[in-house]
Write an enzyme that holds these catalytic residues in place. Structure first.
Site, PDB file in Angstrom:
ATOM      1  N   ASP A 121     -12.993   1.999   4.369  1.00 29.63           N
ATOM      2  CA  ASP A 121     -11.814   2.002   5.232  1.00 29.63           C
ATOM      3  C   ASP A 121     -12.159   1.492   6.623  1.00 29.63           C
ATOM      4  O   ASP A 121     -11.275   1.329   7.458  1.00 29.63           O
ATOM      5  CB  ASP A 121     -11.233   3.422   5.339  1.00 29.63           C
ATOM      6  CG  ASP A 121     -10.152   3.660   4.290  1.00 29.63           C
ATOM      7  OD1 ASP A 121      -9.812   2.705   3.562  1.00 29.63           O
ATOM      8  OD2 ASP A 121      -9.647   4.798   4.206  1.00 29.63           O
ATOM      9  N   LYS A 155      -3.822  -0.995  -6.844  1.00 28.03           N
ATOM     10  CA  LYS A 155      -4.908  -0.393  -6.069  1.00 28.03           C
ATOM     11  C   LYS A 155      -4.849   1.094  -6.401  1.00 28.03           C
ATOM     12  O   LYS A 155      -3.843   1.754  -6.122  1.00 28.03           O
ATOM     13  CB  LYS A 155      -4.676  -0.642  -4.578  1.00 28.03           C
ATOM     14  CG  LYS A 155      -5.687   0.040  -3.667  1.00 28.03           C
ATOM     15  CD  LYS A 155      -5.444  -0.340  -2.212  1.00 28.03           C
ATOM     16  CE  LYS A 155      -6.336   0.428  -1.258  1.00 28.03           C
ATOM     17  NZ  LYS A 155      -5.991   0.170   0.151  1.00 28.03           N
ATOM     18  N   TRP A 156      -5.919   1.608  -7.005  1.00 27.26           N
ATOM     19  CA  TRP A 156      -5.957   2.994  -7.494  1.00 27.26           C
ATOM     20  C   TRP A 156      -6.807   3.807  -6.525  1.00 27.26           C
ATOM     21  O   TRP A 156      -8.023   3.668  -6.503  1.00 27.26           O
ATOM     22  CB  TRP A 156      -6.553   3.002  -8.901  1.00 27.26           C
ATOM     23  CG  TRP A 156      -6.549   4.318  -9.616  1.00 27.26           C
ATOM     24  CD1 TRP A 156      -7.292   5.414  -9.324  1.00 27.26           C
ATOM     25  CD2 TRP A 156      -5.781   4.638 -10.784  1.00 27.26           C
ATOM     26  NE1 TRP A 156      -7.030   6.407 -10.233  1.00 27.26           N
ATOM     27  CE2 TRP A 156      -6.110   5.954 -11.149  1.00 27.26           C
ATOM     28  CE3 TRP A 156      -4.849   3.945 -11.568  1.00 27.26           C
ATOM     29  CZ2 TRP A 156      -5.550   6.588 -12.258  1.00 27.26           C
ATOM     30  CZ3 TRP A 156      -4.288   4.578 -12.671  1.00 27.26           C
ATOM     31  CH2 TRP A 156      -4.642   5.892 -12.996  1.00 27.26           C
ATOM     32  N   ASP A 157      -6.142   4.661  -5.758  1.00 24.33           N
ATOM     33  CA  ASP A 157      -6.835   5.367  -4.676  1.00 24.33           C
ATOM     34  C   ASP A 157      -7.143   6.814  -5.061  1.00 24.33           C
ATOM     35  O   ASP A 157      -6.583   7.355  -6.029  1.00 24.33           O
ATOM     36  CB  ASP A 157      -5.938   5.329  -3.427  1.00 24.33           C
ATOM     37  CG  ASP A 157      -6.729   5.315  -2.139  1.00 24.33           C
ATOM     38  OD1 ASP A 157      -7.905   5.718  -2.149  1.00 24.33           O
ATOM     39  OD2 ASP A 157      -6.155   4.912  -1.102  1.00 24.33           O
ATOM     40  N   MET A 158      -8.019   7.452  -4.309  1.00 25.86           N
ATOM     41  CA  MET A 158      -8.388   8.853  -4.555  1.00 25.86           C
ATOM     42  C   MET A 158      -8.948   9.382  -3.242  1.00 25.86           C
ATOM     43  O   MET A 158     -10.028   8.990  -2.835  1.00 25.86           O
ATOM     44  CB  MET A 158      -9.461   8.862  -5.641  1.00 25.86           C
ATOM     45  CG  MET A 158      -9.766  10.198  -6.260  1.00 25.86           C
ATOM     46  SD  MET A 158     -10.945  11.105  -5.236  1.00 25.86           S
ATOM     47  CE  MET A 158     -11.338  12.441  -6.282  1.00 25.86           C
ATOM     48  N   ASN A 159      -8.171  10.266  -2.582  1.00 26.07           N
ATOM     49  CA  ASN A 159      -8.471  10.531  -1.178  1.00 26.07           C
ATOM     50  C   ASN A 159      -8.899  11.942  -0.805  1.00 26.07           C
ATOM     51  O   ASN A 159      -8.670  12.372   0.324  1.00 26.07           O
ATOM     52  CB  ASN A 159      -7.255  10.145  -0.324  1.00 26.07           C
ATOM     53  CG  ASN A 159      -7.171   8.654  -0.121  1.00 26.07           C
ATOM     54  OD1 ASN A 159      -8.158   8.014   0.230  1.00 26.07           O
ATOM     55  ND2 ASN A 159      -6.004   8.086  -0.355  1.00 26.07           N
ATOM     56  N   ASP A 208       0.842  -1.206   0.000  1.00 23.67           N
ATOM     57  CA  ASP A 208       0.000   0.000   0.000  1.00 23.67           C
ATOM     58  C   ASP A 208       0.871   1.246   0.000  1.00 23.67           C
ATOM     59  O   ASP A 208       2.036   1.234  -0.413  1.00 23.67           O
ATOM     60  CB  ASP A 208      -0.967  -0.075   1.206  1.00 23.67           C
ATOM     61  CG  ASP A 208      -2.293   0.601   0.944  1.00 23.67           C
ATOM     62  OD1 ASP A 208      -2.350   1.837   1.054  1.00 23.67           O
ATOM     63  OD2 ASP A 208      -3.277  -0.087   0.608  1.00 23.67           O
ATOM     64  N   ASP A 209       0.329   2.319   0.474  1.00 25.02           N
ATOM     65  CA  ASP A 209       0.933   3.650   0.462  1.00 25.02           C
ATOM     66  C   ASP A 209       2.335   3.658   1.096  1.00 25.02           C
ATOM     67  O   ASP A 209       2.578   2.985   2.089  1.00 25.02           O
ATOM     68  CB  ASP A 209      -0.010   4.561   1.280  1.00 25.02           C
ATOM     69  CG  ASP A 209       0.255   6.018   1.037  1.00 25.02           C
ATOM     70  OD1 ASP A 209       1.231   6.328   0.362  1.00 25.02           O
ATOM     71  OD2 ASP A 209      -0.537   6.841   1.532  1.00 25.02           O
ATOM     72  N   ARG A 238      -6.174  16.101   3.092  1.00 21.97           N
ATOM     73  CA  ARG A 238      -5.111  15.136   3.409  1.00 21.97           C
ATOM     74  C   ARG A 238      -3.751  15.619   2.876  1.00 21.97           C
ATOM     75  O   ARG A 238      -2.989  14.851   2.297  1.00 21.97           O
ATOM     76  CB  ARG A 238      -5.433  13.765   2.827  1.00 21.97           C
ATOM     77  CG  ARG A 238      -4.896  12.631   3.671  1.00 21.97           C
ATOM     78  CD  ARG A 238      -4.919  11.300   2.937  1.00 21.97           C
ATOM     79  NE  ARG A 238      -4.441  10.251   3.827  1.00 21.97           N
ATOM     80  CZ  ARG A 238      -3.979   9.085   3.419  1.00 21.97           C
ATOM     81  NH1 ARG A 238      -3.957   8.785   2.143  1.00 21.97           N
ATOM     82  NH2 ARG A 238      -3.569   8.184   4.265  1.00 21.97           N
ATOM     83  N   CYS A 252     -10.423   2.559  -5.237  1.00 23.46           N
ATOM     84  CA  CYS A 252     -10.566   2.936  -3.828  1.00 23.46           C
ATOM     85  C   CYS A 252     -10.681   4.450  -3.785  1.00 23.46           C
ATOM     86  O   CYS A 252     -10.065   5.151  -4.592  1.00 23.46           O
ATOM     87  CB  CYS A 252      -9.331   2.465  -3.063  1.00 23.46           C
ATOM     88  SG  CYS A 252      -9.296   2.921  -1.326  1.00 23.46           S
TER      89      CYS A 252
HETATM   90  C1  GLA Z   1      -6.867   5.444   1.827  1.00 19.41           C
HETATM   91  C2  GLA Z   1      -7.305   4.029   1.522  1.00 19.41           C
HETATM   92  C3  GLA Z   1      -6.632   3.062   2.464  1.00 19.41           C
HETATM   93  C4  GLA Z   1      -5.145   3.190   2.338  1.00 19.41           C
HETATM   94  C5  GLA Z   1      -4.727   4.632   2.585  1.00 19.41           C
HETATM   95  C6  GLA Z   1      -3.265   4.827   2.275  1.00 19.41           C
HETATM   96  O1  GLA Z   1      -7.329   5.870   3.052  1.00 19.41           O
HETATM   97  O2  GLA Z   1      -8.689   3.923   1.612  1.00 19.41           O
HETATM   98  O3  GLA Z   1      -7.036   1.744   2.196  1.00 19.41           O
HETATM   99  O4  GLA Z   1      -4.750   2.775   1.070  1.00 19.41           O
HETATM  100  O5  GLA Z   1      -5.458   5.539   1.769  1.00 19.41           O
HETATM  101  O6  GLA Z   1      -2.873   6.137   2.490  1.00 19.41           O
END
Ligand code: GLA
Length: 728
Positions: free
Chosen positions: A551, A479-483, A369-370, A446, A529
């Site tokens: 999450d 895993k392609w995230d967007m926060n 992950d991150d 964030r 994600c």
């Molecule tokens: C988001 C995702 C988590 C994780 C974090 C990493 O919150 O939903 O699953 O990947 O970012 O920073």
């Protein structure tokens, strides 16, 4: 034939197995909606009904030259309503023309019916072979403005689905500012429905809300740049007595991931107008002469047998006719994700330890992950710099990917490519590549900003940065995230009159990027994600093979989240992981067995430090993995029946039936144990008629299980149990 044109009555009949959708061209060349509901085969009488209803109260002519009789669209059921004349309800279309006028009047010109379904340029959409579906296209025209609208209807007969979209073409000389263009609008001649939708927050996605329609309007929207945690782009209108298994319901789902609106307006005569499309708030699309604009697709499902059948139609359609690629309808690997195991605190040794342990336990994929890129050790830096964090991983990500693969499991990697950290090489080089307004402070979410995907060079950068990492060949999963949500939505390169196009142009840019990655790396499994389920929608399902559902990994909360999500989304797409206790989001301690069973209702995985689990837990993990491998085809590819809702009481029961009906998984969960209640019997559904099933060495007939019911017994707080039935 599922779409019929009855020429002597100018009537269109879109038929599916159980539904009819009927409208006609009136002699004034206006489209009048007549009916949507249970299938009708003998249509005699349908026009008379409409004439009696509306003509007693005729007030205005829609267009004096064309109207032989005076016609009030203010009262009739309209197929696709426009702003500017006598219909005072919510319009589906609203535009400003060159002369400043805002009046749109469209008249029927032509139609065609053909097998299959066209693609929607640049947008995700369901697709169909020529045998699976039939499409009707109606062309409408306004000679005053030169605006042409094409309404598209596709009938998926077997699934009780009708999809819709609209294309606007400017054939005139002057630009047209489109302010609102819905994907669908449906008028019902009653308001006797409940409105059902899914709302929530991060960590609390997809709560089901059901409320009666009231006079006036229920309107749900997202203006956050993504479909969002707050409201799903889905709603249903259900008859008051509709349950999971009985009663009529109309489900509406939008194949779009950006700002949307949907709603239902009840007018003074108790008619209901339901609609769905791109959010008209803060939207303006300048359609220059010769240009066209296509709306996202709306999917309408009719069920005469309750919400369960509606969901199964969505699930079948989305698994078979929206999802694509190598992983379509194939089972997903069991994974371990290191996020809740290590957060940012890892190095190569730690990841390899996790991989070795995972291999030993039977896990099939490790997702890093991150924190593996740039200088990222917390969430304050490096988004945009998609190259190895050499402090943590001195041998590079390629080498780690190879080492994990050599251990005998697959390797996956986290990205958040739509974002940029102000503290990053990318931002230092291209400070104007983010969404912003010159001279205004940029709001952080964030600690990060959003890249301006309305710009082609930014999209190209993302494709090449992600591709460069994937090219090493040992990365099987991303895993392609967007926060974060959109703020200060402006692009440095678009003209002022086009700034209200940015949010939609962003989505078109993103879809283009995802298409290039998906087709460029067809073997890579892609997870979507957005801080969990913030963009778990039908639009994204065209690109992503699975999603991180929330999450919140607490099993007791997850029962609700997954249950609500399943109203539209297939369980095949719901990432669900066993995590550590006390749970990191809720502090709750739920037994290991329950955590395993809850995760087994979706795409199963782990998100805890398996190198530190006790001997007992190691044995439990091995058993869970064995069990899931046995049942995953049933859960991921079978039919879901929701038997007891977590929104109605302490017990939840969900049943998965394999497509051949030979195997059944009955999952039962108890939140708080209730003593001295006598209702632990549940009636199973969807079994093979006149047959016998075996469960835990006992035999039960289908008749018994479906009509008398199966005793699921009493459980403790936060407990779960799985009953497996096999046809004998
Ligand atoms: C988001 C995702 C988590 C994780 C974090 C990493 O919150 O939903 O699953 O990947 O970012 O920073």
């Amino acid at each position: 034939m599922s779409i019929e044109y009855i020429a002597d009555r100018n009537l269109f009949h879109i038929k599916t197995l159980n539904s009819s959708y009927i409208f006609r061209v009136r002699k004034e060349y206006v489209l009048e909606h007549l009916y949507y509901g249970k299938r009708i085969d003998a249509l005699r009488g349908i026009e008379h009904l409409s004439d009696e209803n509306y003509f007693g109260a005729t007030l205005h002519a829609i267009d004096a030259e064309l109207a032989e009789e005076k016609l009030s669209t203010g009262r009739m059921c309209v197929e696709y309503p426009f702003y500017g004349s006598v219909d005072m309800r919510q319009p589906a279309f609203h535009a400003v023309y060159n002369d400043g006028s805002r009046v749109t009047k469209m008249f029927y010109v032509a139609h065609k019916i053909f097998p299959g379904k066209p693609t929607l340029d640049g947008l995700p959409a369901t697709y169909a072979s020529e045998d699976e579906a039939q499409t009707l296209e109606i062309t409408m025209f306004d000679s005053m403005t030169g605006l042409k609208l094409v309404y598209r209807y596709t009938a998926f007969e077997a699934l009780d689905v009708v999809t819709r979209s609209v294309t606007a073409v400017n054939t005139g000389k002057f630009g047209i500012n489109i302010k609102k263009i819905m994907s669908c609008s449906v008028d019902f001649d009653s308001s006797d429905y409940d409105f059902i939708h899914l709302h929530g927050e991060a960590w609390r996605e997809c709560e089901i809300e059901r409320k009666p329609l009231v006079s006036g309007e229920i309107r749900i929207n997202s203006a956050r740049g993504a479909s969002s945690h707050l409201h799903s782009p889905f709603f249903a209108l259900a008859q008051k007595n509709t349950t999971e298994d009985n009663g009529e319901v109309y489900g509406f789902s939008l194949v779009y991931s950006g700002n949307f609106e949907l709603g239902a307006e009840v007018d003074s005569l108790k008619n209901t107008r339901a609609y769905m499309g791109i959010n008209s708030f803060d939207f303006n699309w300048l359609l220059d002469s010769g240009e066209s604009f296509t709306t996202p697709e709306a999917v309408m499902v009719y069920s005469k047998s309750g919400l369960g059948a509606m969901s199964r139609s969505f699930h079948n359609l989305y698994r078979n006719n929206l999802a694509r690629g190598k992983y379509k309808n194939s089972i997903r690997p069991i994974l371990i994700n290191n996020w809740e195991a290590t957060y940012f605190d890892f190095n190569e040794e730690k990841i390899l330890d996790l991989a070795s342990k995972a291999k030993e336990l039977g896990i099939e994929l490790l997702v890093l992950d991150d924190g593996w890129f740039g200088k990222r050790n917390d969430d304050k830096t490096s988004l945009g710099d998609w190259y190895t964090n050499s402090n943590k991983l001195p041998d590079g990500i390629d080498s780690l990917a190879k080492k994990v693969t050599d251990i005998g499991i697959k390797f996956g990697l986290w990205f958040e490519p739509e974002m940029v950290s102000p503290d990053s090489d990318l931002y230092r080089k291209h400070p104007d590549w983010c969404l912003h307004i010159d001279g205004r402070a940029k709001s952080m979410g964030r600690n990060q900003l959003i890249l301006d995907l309305s710009r082609q060079e930014v999209c190209d950068y993302i494709v090449s940065a992600v591709s460069d990492v994937l090219k090493c060949g040992n990365i099987s999963y991303i895993k392609w995230d967007m926060n974060r949500n959109f703020t200060e939505i402006g692009s440095a390169v678009l003209a002022p009159e086009r700034q209200s196009e940015v949010a939609h142009r962003y989505m078109l840019g993103l879809y283009g990027i995802l298409e290039r990655i998906k087709t460029g790396f067809p073997d890579v499994l892609m997870e979507g994600c957005a801080s969990g389920g913030g963009r778990f929608d039908a639009g994204m399902m065209h690109y992503f093979d699975q999603f991180w559902t929330s999450d919140n990994s607490d099993a007791t909360d997850r029962v609700k989240i997954q249950y609500g999500t399943s109203l539209v989304m297939p369980n095949l797409f719901m990432g669900a992981h066993v995590s550590a206790v006390p749970n990191h989001q809720t502090g709750r301690t739920v037994p290991f067995e329950t955590r395993g069973l809850v995760a087994m209702c979706g795409q199963f995985g782990y998100e805890l430090d398996i190198t530190k689990t006790s001997e007992i837990e190691v044995e439990e993990i091995k058993k869970q993995i064995q069990l899931y491998k046995k049942i995953r085809t049933i859960v991921q590819l079978g039919d879901l029946h929701r038997i007891k809702s977590p929104f109605d009481g302490e017990n939840t029961v969900v049943e998965f039936v394999s497509k051949d009906k030979k195997s059944v998984c009955l999952f039962c969960f108890t939140r708080m144990c209730q003593v001295q209640y006598n209702s632990d019997k549940v009636k199973l559904e969807g079994l093979m008629p006149n047959s016998v099933y075996k469960c835990e060495d006992e035999e039960y007939s289908t008749d018994f299980l479906e009509n008398f019911g199966f005793d699921i017994q009493k459980f403790n707080d936060h407990s779960g149990k799985l009953f497996l039935f096999e046809l004998i």
